[in-house]
Motif scaffolding. Sequence first.
Motif, short mmCIF file in Angstrom:
data_model
loop_
_atom_site.label_atom_id
_atom_site.label_comp_id
_atom_site.label_asym_id
_atom_site.label_seq_id
_atom_site.Cartn_x
_atom_site.Cartn_y
_atom_site.Cartn_z
N LEU A 210 0.83 -1.20 0.00
CA LEU A 210 0.00 0.00 0.00
C LEU A 210 0.87 1.25 0.00
CD1 LEU A 210 -3.27 0.76 1.76
CD2 LEU A 210 -1.36 2.30 2.19
N GLY A 211 1.92 1.24 0.82
CA GLY A 211 2.84 2.38 0.86
C GLY A 211 3.52 2.64 -0.46
N GLU A 212 3.84 1.57 -1.17
CA GLU A 212 4.49 1.71 -2.48
C GLU A 212 3.55 2.34 -3.50
OE1 GLU A 212 7.29 -2.10 -1.39
OE2 GLU A 212 5.59 -2.36 -2.75
N ARG A 213 2.25 2.04 -3.39
CA ARG A 213 1.28 2.69 -4.28
C ARG A 213 1.06 4.15 -3.89
NH1 ARG A 213 -3.53 0.65 -3.72
NH2 ARG A 213 -3.07 -1.04 -2.25
N LEU A 214 1.16 4.45 -2.59
CA LEU A 214 1.10 5.85 -2.17
C LEU A 214 2.27 6.63 -2.77
CD1 LEU A 214 0.05 5.66 1.61
CD2 LEU A 214 -1.28 6.64 -0.27
N PHE A 215 3.46 6.03 -2.78
CA PHE A 215 4.62 6.65 -3.42
C PHE A 215 4.33 6.93 -4.89
CE2 PHE A 215 7.50 4.74 -0.04
CZ PHE A 215 7.87 5.96 0.48
N ASN A 216 3.76 5.93 -5.57
CA ASN A 216 3.43 6.09 -6.99
C ASN A 216 2.42 7.22 -7.20
OD1 ASN A 216 5.09 3.91 -7.53
ND2 ASN A 216 3.41 2.44 -7.72
N TYR A 217 1.56 7.42 -6.22
CA TYR A 217 0.54 8.47 -6.27
C TYR A 217 1.13 9.85 -5.97
CZ TYR A 217 -3.85 10.88 -4.99
OH TYR A 217 -4.91 11.76 -4.88
N GLY A 218 2.34 9.87 -5.42
CA GLY A 218 3.01 11.14 -5.11
C GLY A 218 3.07 11.47 -3.64
N ILE A 219 2.66 10.53 -2.78
CA ILE A 219 2.71 10.74 -1.33
C ILE A 219 4.05 10.22 -0.81
CG2 ILE A 219 1.62 10.24 0.88
CD1 ILE A 219 -0.10 11.91 -1.05
N LEU A 220 4.76 11.05 -0.05
CA LEU A 220 6.07 10.68 0.48
C LEU A 220 5.95 10.16 1.92
CD1 LEU A 220 8.10 13.76 -0.81
CD2 LEU A 220 7.86 11.51 -1.89
N GLY A 221 6.98 9.50 2.39
CA GLY A 221 7.02 9.01 3.75
C GLY A 221 7.82 9.94 4.64
N LYS A 222 7.42 10.02 5.91
CA LYS A 222 8.16 10.79 6.91
C LYS A 222 8.47 9.88 8.10
CE LYS A 222 6.64 14.97 8.03
NZ LYS A 222 5.92 16.05 8.78
N GLN A 223 9.70 9.88 8.55
CA GLN A 223 10.16 8.96 9.59
C GLN A 223 9.82 9.48 10.99
OE1 GLN A 223 10.89 5.79 10.53
NE2 GLN A 223 12.49 5.74 8.97
N ILE A 224 9.12 8.64 11.80
CA ILE A 224 8.83 9.02 13.19
C ILE A 224 9.06 7.83 14.15
CG2 ILE A 224 7.17 10.83 12.60
CD1 ILE A 224 4.95 8.77 13.45
N ARG A 225 9.92 6.90 13.75
CA ARG A 225 10.08 5.66 14.55
C ARG A 225 10.64 5.90 15.95
NH1 ARG A 225 11.93 1.53 12.26
NH2 ARG A 225 13.43 0.60 13.67
N TYR A 226 11.30 7.05 16.17
CA TYR A 226 11.80 7.37 17.51
C TYR A 226 10.90 8.35 18.26
CZ TYR A 226 16.19 4.93 16.64
OH TYR A 226 17.14 3.96 16.39
N SER A 227 9.83 8.78 17.63
CA SER A 227 8.91 9.74 18.26
C SER A 227 7.61 9.08 18.71
CB SER A 227 8.59 10.88 17.28
OG SER A 227 9.76 11.59 16.92
N ALA A 228 7.01 8.30 17.83
CA ALA A 228 5.75 7.61 18.15
C ALA A 228 6.09 6.17 18.54
CB ALA A 228 4.81 7.63 16.95
#
Length: 271
Positions: A210-228
């Motif tokens: 699903l995330g890979e299709r979001l990338f294809n759609y133009g949505i980028l990822g933001k890293q929060i693994r140390y915050s949430a």
Amino acid sequence: MKVSVIITTYNSEEWLKKVLLGYSVQTEENFEVVVADDGSTEATKNIIKEFQSKFKFPIVHVWQADDGFQKCKILNKAILKTNSEYLIFTDGDCIPRKDFVFQHLKHKEKGYFLSGGYFKLPMTTSHLISMDEIINQKTFLTNWLIKNGVKKSFKLSKLTQNRWFAAFMNWLTPTKKTFNGHNTSCFKEDLIAINGFNEEMQYGGLDRELGERLFNYGILGKQIRYSAICLHLDHKRGYATTETWQKNYAIRTYNKKHNIIKIKKGLSQYL
């Protein structure tokens, strides 16, 4: 309300009770809980009833009959039952720290989904966590974890409560910004645009796809693994097979190669 928290579960009452308790003590109260239930028995329904009064908004219970591992299907149904425009996805074996919802709301941004992680616990520690230790948040203290079966390692730094260190580690970590079903969030309109989760897939990489299709759609990822931060309770994975992994990998490979955005068998079936 500000956000909907979608929690997947299947016949895991002990773990779900601990997870729901974690959401009942969040610093941010303006959210709803949506339990995406892939065919559990009445015992899960009773757990949900037990927690109804502990939240500002009613818990939404989305259930489907047990037909094997059908996580994508129940998630698509749950998405359409949410009452907010921003969604957090997690699992019924991930206890959130008290600022979990707050952190997702703090970092949300149009054009992005948020990529969180977890700290995985051994089975002995998972069982040792009591309700009181979730309420007083002792279970998120490294000293408590080490005393209760967790080995010392750099991974414990994920539990930092220093926001400057967390921000630095979010920037530094080599871990990819992927869509992780145990800890991720995004705008509902972006999921509708790509037709949600791919119901051709069973266990193994379905969230990443699903995330890979979001990338294809133009949505980028933001890293929060140390915050949430959430603690992942241990469990068996009897639904994982080599055949499903291979099938799902082939689907992901095809979708990447052909820049697929919207799949056919998704949430549009329930609109």
